[in-house]
Each structure stands twice: as C-alpha cells, then as structure tokens.
Design a protein around this motif. Structure first.
Motif, PDB file in Angstrom:
ATOM      1  N   ALA A 165      52.855  30.217  39.242  1.00  0.00           N
ATOM      2  CA  ALA A 165      53.439  31.301  38.450  1.00  0.00           C
ATOM      3  C   ALA A 165      53.333  31.014  36.957  1.00  0.00           C
ATOM      4  O   ALA A 165      53.599  31.887  36.132  1.00  0.00           O
ATOM      5  CB  ALA A 165      54.902  31.525  38.840  1.00  0.00           C
TER       6      ALA A 165
ATOM      7  N   ILE B  10      48.208  40.245  43.646  1.00  0.00           N
ATOM      8  CA  ILE B  10      49.080  39.079  43.724  1.00  0.00           C
ATOM      9  C   ILE B  10      50.377  39.467  44.432  1.00  0.00           C
ATOM     10  O   ILE B  10      50.915  40.554  44.221  1.00  0.00           O
ATOM     11  CB  ILE B  10      49.365  38.506  42.310  1.00  0.00           C
TER      12      ILE B  10
ATOM     13  N   ALA C 218      55.041  37.549  42.964  1.00  0.00           N
ATOM     14  CA  ALA C 218      54.736  37.160  41.585  1.00  0.00           C
ATOM     15  C   ALA C 218      55.964  36.714  40.811  1.00  0.00           C
ATOM     16  O   ALA C 218      55.842  36.206  39.699  1.00  0.00           O
ATOM     17  CB  ALA C 218      54.064  38.319  40.857  1.00  0.00           C
TER      18      ALA C 218
ATOM     19  N   LEU D  97      56.671  36.767  36.696  1.00  0.00           N
ATOM     20  CA  LEU D  97      55.474  36.948  35.890  1.00  0.00           C
ATOM     21  C   LEU D  97      55.465  38.343  35.276  1.00  0.00           C
ATOM     22  O   LEU D  97      55.676  39.335  35.965  1.00  0.00           O
ATOM     23  CB  LEU D  97      54.220  36.757  36.750  1.00  0.00           C
TER      24      LEU D  97
ATOM     25  N   LEU E 141      49.800  39.832  34.240  1.00  0.00           N
ATOM     26  CA  LEU E 141      49.013  40.208  35.415  1.00  0.00           C
ATOM     27  C   LEU E 141      47.852  41.120  35.021  1.00  0.00           C
ATOM     28  O   LEU E 141      46.722  40.941  35.479  1.00  0.00           O
ATOM     29  CB  LEU E 141      49.899  40.898  36.454  1.00  0.00           C
TER      30      LEU E 141
ATOM     31  N   PRO F 214      50.318  43.844  41.308  1.00  0.00           N
ATOM     32  CA  PRO F 214      51.281  43.339  42.291  1.00  0.00           C
ATOM     33  C   PRO F 214      51.157  44.065  43.613  1.00  0.00           C
ATOM     34  O   PRO F 214      51.069  45.293  43.652  1.00  0.00           O
ATOM     35  CB  PRO F 214      52.638  43.596  41.622  1.00  0.00           C
TER      36      PRO F 214
END
Length: 210
Positions: free
Chosen positions: A36, A58, A61, A64, A69, A76
């Motif tokens: 992370a 991802i 996460a 984050l 990202l 996500p």
C-alpha cells in the motif's frame, strides 16, 4: 516484492507464455499490506507492465488515495464480501469530491501505445484513436472519436451511469465503475460501427449507435 518473486514469475512466463495473454490482472493487497506504500506499488506495477501483463485494477486498497491509483492507471475493484468497510475519513473525502466541479478533458490527438490519459473528475474526449497498449481513464464518460484498441475505464469513482462511446471498438479491456470485460469476452462488433458501452442490471452491455 523481492527479486525472488520476479524470478519465479519470469520462469512461469517462459514455461507458459500464453497463460496471461490478454488476461486482465487485479492486484489484491489483502495479504500484502506493505504494498500500500505508493512507491512499492508503483515499482510492482511498472515491473508487471514491463512483462506485458495487463494490470488494471486493485482490491483492498485501504487508504491509498484515488489520485495515486489513477496515476498508476489502476481502478478500485470491489467484490462485496472482500471489500473493506468505508471509514469516516474516506467517506468524508468522497463527499468533498462530489462537491468539486467537473473537470472535463479533451485531447486532440491519438493516444499512442504506452500512454495513459486521465480525467479524474469529469468526461474524457479523445479526438483520435486509442492504440493497443494505451489507457484512457475517466471519472465520468469516455468519448473516443476513432478506434478504441487499448484499455478504457470510465466511472472509476463508482459512477455506474458512466458510458464509453467510440467510433469503432477493438478494445483490450473496457470497464465501468469497476466492472470489466476483456477482448476475449466482449461481444462481436462490426469494424466500422459507432458503439456505446454501459451498465445495466450489474452487467456491461454494448450497443451499436449507427
């Protein structure tokens, strides 16, 4: 990840070169919370993509930030049971995000292989084609006035009303609000038909416009 991980991965890729061909990859941080850290995550993503692996999402996460990202071309992915419960800080940040004005972006040029173009809080319009190996990412809709051959990810902050429009569809991957399809599962489309992709009944649908 240490060198041993990538050595084992390289051995696997040499032994079965078609195993990951055109397969989308999602990084799951549930058992590797150390990744992370933005720097470690960036190193991992860069190493995987240098091996021609299609890393796009991802899971788990944690905290984050969305801009981290997006800078990595990741969205996500939430699968219900394994998705972390929202904490007060992330909920508050989401509310602030919704109050910000849309920030639409227009690119008057083709997007070349290896490029990534992001419109974090609005629609993204590409006046040209998107090459294989390129990524276009938007918090809202994506409009491609050309052939979409790379990866297109719309509604990346969870907007399930977002859509992807293109002059011709030959994509490696399309995703809306975390739900995706790859070239292997996309419905067959004519080479010269304007297309739109949208969510309905929690599934991606593709529809010809002309």
């Amino acid at each position: 990840m240490d060198a041993g991980f990538f050595e084992a991965l390289d051995d696997h890729l040499r032994a079965t070169p078609q195993f990951f061909a055109d397969a989308p990859l999602v990084i799951d941080l549930a058992k590797e919370p150390g990744l992370a850290d933005p720097k470690q995550l960036r190193d991992l993503v860069d190493n995987l993509r240098r091996r021609k692996l299609l890393v796009f999402g991802i899971q788990n996460a944690g905290l984050l930030k969305a801009d981290v990202l997006l800078s990595l071309g990741l969205i996500p992915i939430h699968n219900g049971r394994d998705a972390p419960a929202p904490n007060e800080k992330s909920v508050r940040a989401s509310r602030v995000e919704k109050l910000l004005p849309p920030d639409n972006r227009t690119v008057v040029a083709p997007v070349r292989s290896g490029q990534m173009v992001v419109a974090e809080r609005g629609d993204l319009t590409i006046v040209g084609s998107v090459a294989s190996g390129a990524e276009v990412i938007a918090g809202g809709n994506i409009h491609v006035y050309g052939t979409l051959r790379g990866r297109a990810m719309a509604g990346v902050h969870g907007d399930d009303k977002a859509r992807i429009f293109c002059r011709s569809l030959d994509a490696e991957l399309v995703a809306i609000a975390g739900l995706y399809q790859t070239s292997q599962t996309l419905e067959a489309a004519g080479p010269d038909r304007c297309m739109q992709i949208f969510l309905k009944d929690e599934r991606l649908h593709m529809e010809a416009l002309a």
